[in-house]
Design a protein around this motif. Structure first.
Motif, mmCIF file in Angstrom:
data_model
loop_
_atom_site.group_PDB
_atom_site.id
_atom_site.type_symbol
_atom_site.label_atom_id
_atom_site.label_comp_id
_atom_site.label_asym_id
_atom_site.label_seq_id
_atom_site.Cartn_x
_atom_site.Cartn_y
_atom_site.Cartn_z
ATOM 1 N N ARG A 1 0.833 -1.203 0.000
ATOM 2 C CA ARG A 1 0.000 0.000 0.000
ATOM 3 C C ARG A 1 0.870 1.256 0.000
ATOM 4 O O ARG A 1 0.547 2.260 -0.624
ATOM 5 N N GLY A 2 1.973 1.196 0.762
ATOM 6 C CA GLY A 2 2.865 2.341 0.799
ATOM 7 C C GLY A 2 3.461 2.650 -0.568
ATOM 8 O O GLY A 2 3.564 3.816 -0.960
ATOM 9 N N ILE A 3 3.839 1.602 -1.304
ATOM 10 C CA ILE A 3 4.379 1.794 -2.652
ATOM 11 C C ILE A 3 3.329 2.392 -3.576
ATOM 12 O O ILE A 3 3.620 3.292 -4.382
ATOM 13 N N GLU A 4 2.095 1.923 -3.465
ATOM 14 C CA GLU A 4 1.015 2.446 -4.302
ATOM 15 C C GLU A 4 0.777 3.931 -4.015
ATOM 16 O O GLU A 4 0.642 4.744 -4.945
ATOM 17 N N LEU A 5 0.718 4.301 -2.725
ATOM 18 C CA LEU A 5 0.490 5.700 -2.356
ATOM 19 C C LEU A 5 1.653 6.581 -2.802
ATOM 20 O O LEU A 5 1.453 7.711 -3.275
ATOM 21 N N LEU A 6 2.871 6.070 -2.665
ATOM 22 C CA LEU A 6 4.049 6.829 -3.097
ATOM 23 C C LEU A 6 4.030 7.049 -4.602
ATOM 24 O O LEU A 6 4.366 8.148 -5.086
ATOM 25 N N SER A 7 3.627 6.035 -5.336
ATOM 26 C CA SER A 7 3.550 6.155 -6.793
ATOM 27 C C SER A 7 2.530 7.214 -7.206
ATOM 28 O O SER A 7 2.798 8.052 -8.082
ATOM 29 N N LEU A 8 1.346 7.188 -6.552
ATOM 30 C CA LEU A 8 0.312 8.184 -6.875
ATOM 31 C C LEU A 8 0.763 9.596 -6.499
ATOM 32 O O LEU A 8 0.552 10.548 -7.260
ATOM 33 N N ALA A 9 1.385 9.732 -5.334
ATOM 34 C CA ALA A 9 1.860 11.046 -4.897
ATOM 35 C C ALA A 9 2.908 11.592 -5.862
ATOM 36 O O ALA A 9 2.904 12.789 -6.201
ATOM 37 N N THR A 10 3.805 10.730 -6.325
ATOM 38 C CA THR A 10 4.833 11.150 -7.283
ATOM 39 C C THR A 10 4.212 11.609 -8.587
ATOM 40 O O THR A 10 4.613 12.637 -9.154
ATOM 41 N N ALA A 11 3.217 10.854 -9.074
ATOM 42 C CA ALA A 11 2.550 11.222 -10.319
ATOM 43 C C ALA A 11 1.853 12.579 -10.192
ATOM 44 O O ALA A 11 1.900 13.403 -11.116
ATOM 45 N N ILE A 12 1.217 12.822 -9.037
ATOM 46 C CA ILE A 12 0.522 14.097 -8.813
ATOM 47 C C ILE A 12 1.512 15.258 -8.774
ATOM 48 O O ILE A 12 1.280 16.330 -9.366
ATOM 49 N N ILE A 13 2.638 15.068 -8.088
ATOM 50 C CA ILE A 13 3.648 16.131 -8.006
ATOM 51 C C ILE A 13 4.218 16.446 -9.384
ATOM 52 O O ILE A 13 4.369 17.623 -9.761
ATOM 53 N N VAL A 14 4.551 15.407 -10.152
ATOM 54 C CA VAL A 14 5.087 15.618 -11.507
ATOM 55 C C VAL A 14 4.056 16.337 -12.373
ATOM 56 O O VAL A 14 4.388 17.274 -13.131
ATOM 57 N N TRP A 15 2.808 15.911 -12.286
ATOM 58 C CA TRP A 15 1.722 16.561 -13.046
ATOM 59 C C TRP A 15 1.637 18.053 -12.700
ATOM 60 O O TRP A 15 1.560 18.906 -13.589
ATOM 61 N N GLN A 16 1.659 18.367 -11.407
ATOM 62 C CA GLN A 16 1.555 19.763 -10.975
ATOM 63 C C GLN A 16 2.724 20.595 -11.499
ATOM 64 O O GLN A 16 2.526 21.712 -12.007
ATOM 65 N N LEU A 17 3.931 20.075 -11.383
ATOM 66 C CA LEU A 17 5.115 20.812 -11.818
ATOM 67 C C LEU A 17 5.128 21.022 -13.334
ATOM 68 O O LEU A 17 5.452 22.113 -13.824
ATOM 69 N N VAL A 18 4.779 19.968 -14.077
ATOM 70 C CA VAL A 18 4.747 20.079 -15.541
ATOM 71 C C VAL A 18 3.704 21.089 -15.986
ATOM 72 O O VAL A 18 3.949 21.924 -16.876
ATOM 73 N N ALA A 19 2.510 21.027 -15.364
ATOM 74 C CA ALA A 19 1.428 21.939 -15.749
ATOM 75 C C ALA A 19 1.771 23.394 -15.414
ATOM 76 O O ALA A 19 1.484 24.307 -16.203
ATOM 77 N N ASP A 20 2.413 23.646 -14.263
ATOM 78 C CA ASP A 20 2.681 25.021 -13.817
ATOM 79 C C ASP A 20 3.915 25.632 -14.471
ATOM 80 O O ASP A 20 3.915 26.822 -14.818
ATOM 81 N N TYR A 21 4.983 24.837 -14.659
ATOM 82 C CA TYR A 21 6.258 25.421 -15.048
ATOM 83 C C TYR A 21 6.726 25.045 -16.458
ATOM 84 O O TYR A 21 7.590 25.729 -17.005
ATOM 85 N N ILE A 22 6.186 23.982 -17.044
ATOM 86 C CA ILE A 22 6.614 23.586 -18.388
ATOM 87 C C ILE A 22 5.557 23.943 -19.425
ATOM 88 O O ILE A 22 5.834 24.663 -20.391
#
Length: 262
Positions: free
Chosen positions: A12-33
């Motif tokens: 479960r921890g790996i799944e949550l970490l994967s989702l959190a990473t995807a959300i952070i990357v999405w936010q950064l790409v949308a805001d700064y790229i």
């Protein structure tokens, strides 16, 4: 804490970490790229849009309508597809009579039926359900047919030795349980195809409401954050339906496959 519990927590921890990473990357790409809300809304934009459709009640209305369309199509596909697949798999005459017709109609894309759905049923719930039915019925027929054709002869012969001579009894007590894993796989495939057909049908004019319709509607308004909200809702809802189906089938109907018989 047992090893099994530790493994589950770790997974479960790996799944949550994967989702959190995807959300952070999405936010950064949308805001700064990308830096363009029309081309790619950020996670926070989508989150605020999600709260807005909950507040105005639109989500629950669209959700109930789309589930109604999906239910009409899937139930119709089950009622029609399973008996046809059983008939084709058990009776050679039925197979020879129905196979050419099915193989001619099956390759036609479900969306090609949208004009006839509108002509026959109008912009109604049945019209959208019909498009879902067309997409879902053939996987059910094919997998039911394959399941019945794969029933070992020794099962049928053993049943006849024990006094089960009629076709109806053999189908009910021998062939159907043996073919059930294949039928369940066909239903699962049909649900996935039907869900995609539902969205396309609602987007391209068969319905005047629903999750798919709202994707197209918000696109015309250039509200891409709302478009992404409905896309994600469709994804999560499809996942939920699939998980519930697998839980019920694997835990109840196919429990014998894991060697657990209660």
């Amino acid at each position: 804490m047992s090893k099994d519990s530790a493994k589950k927590i770790s997974g479960r921890g790996i799944e949550l970490l994967s989702l959190a990473t995807a959300i952070i990357v999405w936010q950064l790409v949308a805001d700064y790229i990308v830096a363009n809300k029309f081309k790619l809304p950020s996670f926070t934009d989508v989150l605020f849009a999600f709260f807005r459709i909950i507040e105005n009640g639109a989500l629950f209305t669209d959700l109930s309508i789309s589930l109604l369309h999906f239910g009409i199509g899937i139930i119709s596909a089950l009622v029609i597809g399973i008996p046809i697949g059983i008939s084709m798999g058990w009776f050679k005459t039925a197979n020879r009579a129905l196979d050419p017709i099915i193989e001619i109609i099956r390759p036609i894309p479900p969306l090609a039926w949208i004009p006839f759905a509108i002509i026959w049923f109008g912009l109604t719930h049945i019209s959208a359900g019909f498009v879902v039915f067309v997409g879902a019925v053939f996987p059910i027929i094919i997998n039911t047919f394959d399941g019945f054709k794969s029933v070992p002869k020794v099962y049928v012969e053993a049943a006849k030795v024990l006094g089960c001579m009629k076709s109806g009894s053999l189908i009910r007590h021998v062939a159907f349980p043996s073919a059930l894993p294949s039928i369940a796989a066909g239903i699962r495939i049909a649900m996935g195809v039907g869900w995609m057909c539902l969205v396309a049908a609602e987007m391209f004019g068969v319905s005047s409401s629903g999750l798919g319709y709202k994707i197209w509607w918000h696109y015309y308004l250039h509200q891409m954050d709302f478009v992404l909200v409905y896309m994600l809702i469709l994804g999560f809802l499809g996942l939920l339906i699939d998980r519930i189906f697998r839980w019920y089938v694997d835990g109840r109907l196919l429990k014998w496959r894991t060697g657990v018989v209660v």
